[in-house]
Design an enzyme around this catalytic site. Structure first.
Site, PDB file in Angstrom:
ATOM      1  CB  SER A 127      -0.888   0.003   1.238  1.00 54.24           C
ATOM      2  OG  SER A 127      -1.417   1.298   1.411  1.00 54.24           O
TER       3      SER A 127
ATOM      4  CG  HIS B 234      -3.698  -1.322  -1.988  1.00 55.20           C
ATOM      5  ND1 HIS B 234      -4.772  -2.069  -2.403  1.00 55.20           N
ATOM      6  CD2 HIS B 234      -4.142  -0.588  -0.930  1.00 55.20           C
ATOM      7  CE1 HIS B 234      -5.816  -1.808  -1.632  1.00 55.20           C
ATOM      8  NE2 HIS B 234      -5.464  -0.902  -0.731  1.00 55.20           N
TER       9      HIS B 234
ATOM     10  CG  ASP C  16      -4.951   2.604   0.531  1.00 53.65           C
ATOM     11  OD1 ASP C  16      -5.925   1.832   0.411  1.00 53.65           O
ATOM     12  OD2 ASP C  16      -3.837   2.245   0.948  1.00 53.65           O
TER      13      ASP C  16
ATOM     14  CG  MET D 255      -8.458   7.213   2.271  1.00 53.33           C
ATOM     15  SD  MET D 255      -7.719   7.203   3.901  1.00 53.33           S
ATOM     16  CE  MET D 255      -6.789   5.661   3.818  1.00 53.33           C
TER      17      MET D 255
ATOM     18  CG  HIS E 242      -8.972   0.331  -1.167  1.00 58.14           C
ATOM     19  ND1 HIS E 242      -8.468   0.128   0.099  1.00 58.14           N
ATOM     20  CD2 HIS E 242     -10.328   0.242  -1.041  1.00 58.14           C
ATOM     21  CE1 HIS E 242      -9.455  -0.072   0.949  1.00 58.14           C
ATOM     22  NE2 HIS E 242     -10.595   0.006   0.291  1.00 58.14           N
TER      23      HIS E 242
ATOM     24  CG  MET F 197     -11.193   3.182   1.338  1.00 60.73           C
ATOM     25  SD  MET F 197      -9.711   3.175   2.383  1.00 60.73           S
ATOM     26  CE  MET F 197      -8.462   3.451   1.130  1.00 60.73           C
TER      27      MET F 197
ATOM     28  CG  MET G 137     -11.782  -2.915   4.029  1.00 56.59           C
ATOM     29  SD  MET G 137     -10.200  -2.510   3.273  1.00 56.59           S
ATOM     30  CE  MET G 137      -9.346  -1.673   4.607  1.00 56.59           C
TER      31      MET G 137
ATOM     32  N   GLY H 259      -1.393   1.327   9.767  1.00 55.38           N
ATOM     33  CA  GLY H 259      -0.831   1.053  11.085  1.00 55.38           C
ATOM     34  C   GLY H 259      -1.805   0.602  12.161  1.00 55.38           C
TER      35      GLY H 259
ATOM     36  CG  ASP I 111      -6.114  -2.818   2.599  1.00 56.22           C
ATOM     37  OD1 ASP I 111      -5.059  -2.613   3.227  1.00 56.22           O
ATOM     38  OD2 ASP I 111      -6.729  -1.933   1.977  1.00 56.22           O
TER      39      ASP I 111
ATOM     40  N   GLY J 291       0.905  -2.167   4.256  1.00 54.76           N
ATOM     41  CA  GLY J 291       1.427  -0.806   4.228  1.00 54.76           C
ATOM     42  C   GLY J 291       2.567  -0.641   5.199  1.00 54.76           C
ATOM     43  CB  SER J 292       2.640   0.406   8.763  1.00 49.16           C
ATOM     44  OG  SER J 292       1.685  -0.535   9.169  1.00 49.16           O
TER      45      SER J 292
HETATM   46  C1  DX5 Z   1      -6.469   1.486   5.220  1.00 48.52           C
HETATM   47  C2  DX5 Z   1      -5.959   1.248   3.816  1.00 48.52           C
HETATM   48  C3  DX5 Z   1      -4.854   0.284   3.768  1.00 48.52           C
HETATM   49  C4  DX5 Z   1      -3.627   0.692   4.583  1.00 48.52           C
HETATM   50  C5  DX5 Z   1      -3.086  -0.555   5.205  1.00 48.52           C
HETATM   51  O1  DX5 Z   1      -7.612   2.251   5.165  1.00 48.52           O
HETATM   52  O2  DX5 Z   1      -6.993   0.762   2.976  1.00 48.52           O
HETATM   53  O3  DX5 Z   1      -4.484  -0.056   2.446  1.00 48.52           O
HETATM   54  O4  DX5 Z   1      -2.622   1.327   3.859  1.00 48.52           O
HETATM   55  O5  DX5 Z   1      -2.043  -0.213   6.037  1.00 48.52           O
HETATM   56  P1  DX5 Z   1      -1.451  -1.231   7.099  1.00 48.52           P
HETATM   57  O6  DX5 Z   1      -0.873  -2.376   6.336  1.00 48.52           O
HETATM   58  O7  DX5 Z   1      -0.440  -0.386   7.821  1.00 48.52           O
HETATM   59  O8  DX5 Z   1      -2.592  -1.638   7.995  1.00 48.52           O
HETATM   60 ZN    ZN Z   2      -6.384  -0.086   1.020  1.00 45.20          ZN
END
Ligand code: DX5
Ligand code: ZN
Length: 209
Positions: A8, A32, A34, A36, A63, A65, A134, A142, A168, A190-191
């Site tokens: 991500s 990926h 994201d 938002m 993705h 959101m 999700m 994180g 995810d 991601g993190s």
């Molecule tokens: C959260 C995102 C994820 C996010 C995951 O809303 O959709 O893609 O980056 O991050 P980690 O792997 O740190 O949970």
């Molecule tokens: Zn995501």
């Protein structure tokens, strides 16, 4: 099933996204991205104009959101997304939106938040190219993995042995094992990935190779 890995970009360096992408693209199966909107989730990120500048030999997976995602899907296709996922929670006509994505020749994904039941939406899952489950409440990187979503993955895997199931949120060396055992085959992280000094090793762990 062959496990694929999509880092991500949310936890990459937004001031140096392109160089972060080039640094790891040989280790991953796609990126990926994201998106938002500050309404559907309590946070803002970047949209199609940012994606448009990014380049990779690997596909971009957007993705969304956001509310009214159907309004923006063409923009993301033009910007280079090859996979696009939309949330069931915001769609008025989910089957129509999935068909629209397919007509645009991208892989169509349907996303379920941790608290959203899949049982009323089996027809949408059937129509979609992939399902994204999700394992955190969307909005931030994180967060901790919500284990009870694995039940949804098990159900979908039992119904559709060949369906691509993406997971995810909160994925690390430990939770990836549980996700894959439950039936997920596309892993987003991601993190855990971006904080890891040894990206090659992290990518291996996340695909269990
Ligand atoms: C959260 C995102 C994820 C996010 C995951 O809303 O959709 O893609 O980056 O991050 P980690 O792997 O740190 O949970
Ligand atoms: Zn995501």
């Amino acid at each position: 099933m062959n496990v694929k890995f999509f880092p991500s970009l949310l936890s990459a360096n937004f001031g140096a996204l392109q160089s972060d992408i080039y640094q790891v693209e040989n280790l991953v199966d796609g990126f990926h991205f994201d998106v938002m909107d500050g309404h559907f989730v309590p946070n803002l990120t970047a949209g199609a104009p940012v994606l448009e500048w990014l380049k990779s030999s690997k596909p971009f997976d957007a993705h969304l959101m956001i509310e009214n995602p159907e309004k923006y899907v063409e923009d993301f296709v033009k910007a280079g997304a090859r996979m696009i996922s939309v949330h069931i929670e915001v769609l008025k006509e989910p089957l129509k939106t999935i068909q629209k994505l397919k007509d645009l020749k991208v892989k169509a994904g349907i996303v379920f938040n941790p608290e959203t039941d899949i049982d009323d939406h089996i027809n949408v899952i059937e129509a979609a190219d992939f399902v994204l489950i999700m394992s955190v409440h969307p909005g931030f990187g994180g967060q901790s993995f919500i284990e009870n979503v694995l039940e949804k993955i098990r159900k979908i895997r039992a119904l559709y042995p060949e369906k691509d199931i993406q997971i995810d949120g909160g994925i690390n060396a430990e939770t990836v094992q549980k996700a894959v055992e439950a039936g997920a085959n596309w892993i987003v992280s991601g993190s855990y990935f971006w904080k890891n000094e040894n990206k090659a090793e992290a990518a291996k762990i996340l695909t269990r190779n």
